[in-house]
Structure formats: C-alpha cells, structure tokens
Scaffold this motif. Structure first.
Motif, PDB file in Angstrom:
ATOM      1  N   PHE A  10       0.938  -1.116  -0.174  1.00  0.00           N
ATOM      2  CA  PHE A  10       0.048  -0.015   0.054  1.00  0.00           C
ATOM      3  C   PHE A  10       0.766   1.235   0.098  1.00  0.00           C
ATOM      4  CE2 PHE A  10      -2.451   3.352   2.277  1.00  0.00           C
ATOM      5  CZ  PHE A  10      -3.749   3.259   1.414  1.00  0.00           C
ATOM      6  N   GLN A  11       2.026   1.078   0.855  1.00  0.00           N
ATOM      7  CA  GLN A  11       2.939   2.408   0.633  1.00  0.00           C
ATOM      8  C   GLN A  11       3.538   2.676  -0.739  1.00  0.00           C
ATOM      9  OE1 GLN A  11       4.110   4.611   3.262  1.00  0.00           O
ATOM     10  NE2 GLN A  11       5.665   5.289   1.812  1.00  0.00           N
ATOM     11  N   LYS A  12       3.928   1.484  -1.215  1.00  0.00           N
ATOM     12  CA  LYS A  12       4.378   1.770  -2.382  1.00  0.00           C
ATOM     13  C   LYS A  12       3.680   2.298  -3.360  1.00  0.00           C
ATOM     14  CE  LYS A  12       8.051   1.140  -5.192  1.00  0.00           C
ATOM     15  NZ  LYS A  12       9.443   2.075  -5.111  1.00  0.00           N
ATOM     16  N   ILE A  13       2.470   1.723  -3.498  1.00  0.00           N
ATOM     17  CA  ILE A  13       1.611   2.189  -4.852  1.00  0.00           C
ATOM     18  C   ILE A  13       1.098   3.556  -4.651  1.00  0.00           C
ATOM     19  CG2 ILE A  13      -0.677   1.672  -3.749  1.00  0.00           C
ATOM     20  CD1 ILE A  13       0.275   1.299  -7.308  1.00  0.00           C
ATOM     21  N   CYS A  14       1.027   4.103  -3.106  1.00  0.00           N
ATOM     22  CA  CYS A  14       0.615   5.436  -2.820  1.00  0.00           C
ATOM     23  C   CYS A  14       1.797   6.387  -2.925  1.00  0.00           C
ATOM     24  CB  CYS A  14       0.133   5.615  -1.377  1.00  0.00           C
ATOM     25  SG  CYS A  14      -1.388   4.825  -0.920  1.00  0.00           S
ATOM     26  N   GLN A  15       2.979   6.038  -2.717  1.00  0.00           N
ATOM     27  CA  GLN A  15       4.023   6.681  -2.943  1.00  0.00           C
ATOM     28  C   GLN A  15       4.183   6.875  -4.663  1.00  0.00           C
ATOM     29  OE1 GLN A  15       6.516   8.295  -0.925  1.00  0.00           O
ATOM     30  NE2 GLN A  15       7.447   9.245  -2.523  1.00  0.00           N
ATOM     31  N   TYR A  16       4.028   5.949  -5.309  1.00  0.00           N
ATOM     32  CA  TYR A  16       4.301   6.020  -6.723  1.00  0.00           C
ATOM     33  C   TYR A  16       3.172   6.892  -7.237  1.00  0.00           C
ATOM     34  CZ  TYR A  16       4.604   4.391 -11.592  1.00  0.00           C
ATOM     35  OH  TYR A  16       5.047   4.287 -12.889  1.00  0.00           O
ATOM     36  N   HIS A  17       1.861   6.809  -6.776  1.00  0.00           N
ATOM     37  CA  HIS A  17       0.943   7.863  -7.573  1.00  0.00           C
ATOM     38  C   HIS A  17       1.067   9.300  -7.196  1.00  0.00           C
ATOM     39  CE1 HIS A  17      -2.893  10.254  -7.087  1.00  0.00           C
ATOM     40  NE2 HIS A  17      -3.101   9.564  -8.038  1.00  0.00           N
TER      41      HIS A  17
END
Length: 331
Positions: free
Chosen positions: A169-176
């Motif tokens: 979840f952290q990674k996909i949000c950071q990427y967005h």
C-alpha cells in the motif's frame, strides 16, 4: 547512458528483498540511533557475485530528509548483463513504443523516467500490510473475493512484461504521489494503465479518487474499490489531541470540513508507528502533505460538536491502509 534505477535491494541483516520504504521502517523501528543495513543487488546472479547497492537517507526520519531516500548503484561493482534492473532500465528508456503501448504513453514513460522511481502497472493488495506472514494469511482485494497471497515477500516487486507489480500500500501510494507531481496534466494519469488484482484493468486516474468520493461511496453497501487521497489543510492540517491526532483536509464536502481522527490505541498498536509519528509530530517541516487512505465502509458520518458546529469525520479502521506522503521543506 542514464543511470540504472534500483527500487529494491537484498538486505543482509533482514535476509529479504526490500524496497526503500521498508528499509526506512525497519531502521526507524527501535528509535534513535537508527539502524544502518548492508544491501546487495536483488538479482540472484548479481547477489552471488556480491554486487553491493547503496541505500541513501533511509536511516533518517523523513522530516529530516533534504533529498528523497533511494537506492543507487555502487559503481565499484558491475551488474550481470541480464540483471532485472538493467532490463528494467532498457525497458523504461526505450525510445519507441513497446508492443501494446500507444505513442502517447511511450512519451509519458520517457518523460517520467528521470523523475519517477519506478514503472508499476499491477497492484496486488493484501491485508494487512504488516510484514508478518503466516500460513493462514489471506488477501483482501477491495470490492472482490479473497485470494491467496503470493509467495513473494510483502514489498517484493517483480519485473513483468509491461511493467512491475507491487503488494505494498505504501509503494503504490508513493508511486501515485510521484506520478501526480511529474505529470501536472491529470489526463496523463488516464493513459497509465493499472491492473488491480481482483478488480481488473483501470488506470491511476480512476483508482485514486479525491476525498469527495468518500461521502458518495460511504453511502453504498459494498466496500471501497479505490484508494482515496487528499491534500491536508495548511492551517492546522494536523492537530494533536492528547496522544491522538486529528487530520484535516484542505477540501470540503458539502461546505463541511473533512477530518480523520487517529486514536492513541491505533497508534500504539501500529507496527510502523515511529515513522508515522515522525511526520505527525513534525508536519510543519513539510511543504505539503497528502493523505492516502481506505476508510472503514459505511463509517463516513457527520459529527456534531457541542457548540452546534458540524464536520464530516472519516474513520480509518486499519492504519496499515493510511499513509501521509509529502515533500520536506528545503533548509
């Protein structure tokens, strides 16, 4: 030749392949002094050769980072020609469209390559994002049936034919967050494909919805099939209540302020509380902060104060699906 970007490395001390966010969380876990780790290339062929990777800024609280934490090549070592990061570099820097890729998407891919850390096209969420895995662990895919987790580690991202996959979840949000900064024209986000396991094909514009959708979706019976986000208010966007916190958004819904309350119990039980508390307690050191979250279904309510005033409160049942992401002020 542009530098090969590396978003994962094998951590010797943890005995696992990690992204920079997990390295940061593990470093922060015991408090100061913060741990430092030794990293090797995640590709087994490079790891066997002892190819070292350098972790930058992961051992500092985010509020003290003047530059974003990241992995970078150690130029004393040479990667295997078929290393996953070399292959990914060649994919992202390719000057013409890949099979199935439009010319516009190829241009966007190249434009973002220098500023965005990755090229993620698949998100396979599972619950919870805690790093603790058991034989009975299951995946909760938003708005879908439950499926079994991958045998990969929780933050493991692997190379695919048209991009990369993450469970975090952290990674996909950071990427967005990085995409939104790199692509000021929001229509460009509609061009970047995203496949969410259990949900199907979508894009980054549709899967990440502004907080106004919280009220709409909160009145429906099914669970959220998206991730909500919103920029925090610059005026008391984060306020402390005892050992709990109230997070206030810049945007309003129906002319009412929108807030999230994080209780002391939630913080006490949260595995990555040190990293979260660093941002909550030092929010004034950031230019701006954006909250990414998944509310508890059917818990978006109007709260009435004793004084008669009202606001909309969003309840987060699980802090594993709440992240604050921002840019520290330059000093």
């Amino acid at each position: 030749m542009r530098k090969v970007k590396i978003t994962e490395a094998y951590c010797v001390e943890l005995g696992d392949v990690v992204d920079i966010d997990r390295a940061h969380e593990e470093s922060m876990r015991g408090g100061a002094p913060y741990k430092r780790f030794e990293f090797l290339c995640s590709d087994p062929r490079c790891r066997e050769k002892g190819v070292k990777i350098i972790g930058v800024n992961y051992d500092k609280p985010i509020s003290q980072q003047q530059n974003a934490m990241h992995f970078r090549e150690n130029h004393e070592y040479k990667h295997h020609p078929d290393c996953e990061w070399v292959i990914m570099h060649n994919y992202l820097s390719h000057p013409s469209p890949h099979p199935g890729e439009t010319e516009r998407l190829a241009v966007i891919r190249q434009q973002t390559y220098n500023t965005v850390s990755d090229w993620i096209t698949t998100y396979t969420p599972y619950e919870p994002d805690t790093g603790v895995r058991t034989e009975s662990s299951s995946v909760t895919v938003l708005g879908s049936n439950t499926v079994n987790p991958s045998s990969q580690s929780q933050n493991k991202i692997h190379t695919g034919s048209h991009g990369r996959t993450t469970h975090s979840f952290q990674k996909i949000c950071q990427y967005h967050y990085e995409l939104a900064k790199a692509l000021p024209n929001l229509n460009d986000l509609k061009e970047i494909p995203l496949h969410v396991t259990g949900l199907g094909d979508t894009n980054f514009y549709k899967y990440f919805r502004l907080i106004k959708y919280a009220l709409i979706l909160g009145n429906e019976e099914h669970e959220y099939d998206c991730i909500l986000f919103g920029q925090l208010s610059n005026n008391n966007g984060i306020k402390k209540y005892g050992t709990g916190f109230r997070v206030k958004f810049w945007a309003k819904i129906n002319e009412l302020a929108v807030t999230i309350y994080i209780s002391p119990e939630q913080i006490r039980e949260y595995r990555h509380r040190n990293a979260l508390l660093d941002i909550l307690n030092n929010h004034e050191k950031f230019e701006s902060l954006t909250a990414y979250f998944i509310p508890k279904p059917n818990i978006v309510t109007e709260y009435k104060f004793d004084s008669g005033g009202k606001e909309i409160q969003i309840t987060i049942s699980d802090l594993n699906f709440f992240r604050l992401i921002g840019t520290p002020k330059k000093t």
